[in-house]
Write an enzyme that holds these catalytic residues in place. Structure first.
Site, mmCIF file in Angstrom:
data_model
loop_
_atom_site.group_PDB
_atom_site.id
_atom_site.type_symbol
_atom_site.label_atom_id
_atom_site.label_comp_id
_atom_site.label_asym_id
_atom_site.label_seq_id
_atom_site.Cartn_x
_atom_site.Cartn_y
_atom_site.Cartn_z
ATOM 1 N N GLU A 30 -15.975 -18.271 4.748
ATOM 2 C CA GLU A 30 -14.693 -17.632 5.057
ATOM 3 C C GLU A 30 -14.895 -16.180 5.489
ATOM 4 O O GLU A 30 -15.366 -15.364 4.692
ATOM 5 C CB GLU A 30 -13.769 -17.661 3.837
ATOM 6 C CG GLU A 30 -12.414 -17.021 4.122
ATOM 7 C CD GLU A 30 -11.527 -16.856 2.889
ATOM 8 O OE1 GLU A 30 -12.058 -16.876 1.759
ATOM 9 O OE2 GLU A 30 -10.316 -16.683 3.066
ATOM 10 N N GLU A 40 -2.249 -17.972 -0.644
ATOM 11 C CA GLU A 40 -3.182 -17.052 -1.327
ATOM 12 C C GLU A 40 -2.745 -15.631 -0.987
ATOM 13 O O GLU A 40 -3.249 -15.026 -0.034
ATOM 14 C CB GLU A 40 -4.622 -17.307 -0.855
ATOM 15 C CG GLU A 40 -5.641 -16.522 -1.669
ATOM 16 C CD GLU A 40 -7.036 -16.509 -1.070
ATOM 17 O OE1 GLU A 40 -7.179 -16.530 0.176
ATOM 18 O OE2 GLU A 40 -7.996 -16.453 -1.842
HETATM 19 O O1 LIG Z 1 -10.248 -13.326 -0.402
HETATM 20 C C1 LIG Z 1 -10.007 -14.445 0.062
HETATM 21 O O2 LIG Z 1 -9.281 -14.606 1.041
HETATM 22 C C2 LIG Z 1 -10.563 -15.644 -0.517
HETATM 23 O O3 LIG Z 1 -10.218 -16.702 -0.082
HETATM 24 C C3 LIG Z 1 -11.483 -15.614 -1.632
HETATM 25 O O4 LIG Z 1 -12.177 -16.814 -1.681
HETATM 26 C C4 LIG Z 1 -12.425 -14.500 -1.781
HETATM 27 O O5 LIG Z 1 -12.708 -14.462 -3.138
HETATM 28 MG MG LIG Z 2 -8.853 -16.597 1.539
#
Ligand SMILES: O=C(O)C(=O)[C@@H](O)CO
Ligand SMILES: [Mg+2]
Length: 251
Positions: A137, A234
């Protein structure tokens, strides 16, 4: 598209194990936890089972990165440690029946960091439990100064070199917007490599719809691409996580 909740960021006002019930009550059937290693895997498993949730993603390697290293898969001096610690992640992933394992690169730059990351990913991919996909990522340099994996072109280059069916790209709208200025264009350009999607707005990693990412266009792009994977919130939710979940109805 299947919505999921990242329980490291959502419901921050609740203790860790109570976030699972909150997610289930909000209608989620899948969740992510970035670093579950502070507790025995069976405690997280129990919280998932009790609430009818599937844990789809964790990060690697341990330990918890809060205040510590942001992974070390691209750090040449840590290659031996990587190979020990990733196996602990595999044990957690197996117990928790996790689908995706985000392998964090750590800080670094240049050819040696790139080669270390590639070598570690190949080594890990070849011994990974069946059914587990490793992810890479790109994280933006404002949030993660000095972090090696900070660009989508670099991720594509690494994935090409790794060339394993169980290693793919983790796309995050917040990071994509911060890195390239147009999260939708990034999705369109790299869609063939993307195996997992996370959502957050820019520039503050706030809830979808509160910043500069064009989410209706992003969801249209996901649909156009026939993306069938998880779409996980997220982001920093604001005072009430329940009030930030409008994006789940877009998917
Ligand atoms: O920060 C992000 O975006 C993430 O997806 C995490 O996995 C990093 O810890
Ligand atoms: Mg992320």
């Amino acid at each position: 598209m299947k919505p999921a909740a990242n329980l490291t960021l959502l419901w921050p006002e609740l203790p860790y194990l109570d976030r699972f019930a909150a997610a289930a009550k909000a209608g989620f059937t899948a969740v992510e936890v970035l670093f579950p290693y502070d507790l025995a895997a069976k405690e997280t498993l129990r919280a998932c089972v009790a609430n009818g949730l599937q844990l789809i993603l964790i990060n690697a390697p341990p330990p918890n990165y809060t205040g510590g290293a942001q992974g070390f898969a691209a750090v040449p001096e840590q290659a031996a440690r990587f190979r020990v610690d990733i196996q602990r992640s595999f044990r957690y992933a197996t117990t928790l029946k996790v689908r995706y394992l985000h392998v964090m690169a750590g800080n670094g730059q240049g050819a040696l960091a790139r080669q270390t990351f590639i070598d570690n990913l190949i080594w890990a991919a070849d011994i990974a439990p069946k059914g587990l996909t490793l992810t890479v990522e790109p994280l933006n340099p404002v949030a993660m100064p000095g972090y090696f994996m900070n660009d989508y072109a670099l991720a594509a280059d690494v994935l090409r070199a790794v060339n394993r069916p169980n290693v793919g790209l983790q796309y995050d709208s917040y990071h994509a917007q911060m890195i390239d200025g147009d999260a939708v264009a990034v999705f369109d350009q790299y869609k063939d490599l993307i195996v997992h999607v996370q959502l957050g707005d820019a520039p503050d990693r706030s809830a979808p719809g509160t910043g500069t990412v064009d989410f209706p266009a992003l969801f249209a792009a996901l649909r156009r691409a026939g993306y069938r994977g998880w779409v996980s919130g997220e982001y920093v939710p604001g005072p009430r996580t329940e009030d930030s979940l409008g994006w789940t109805t877009l998917s």
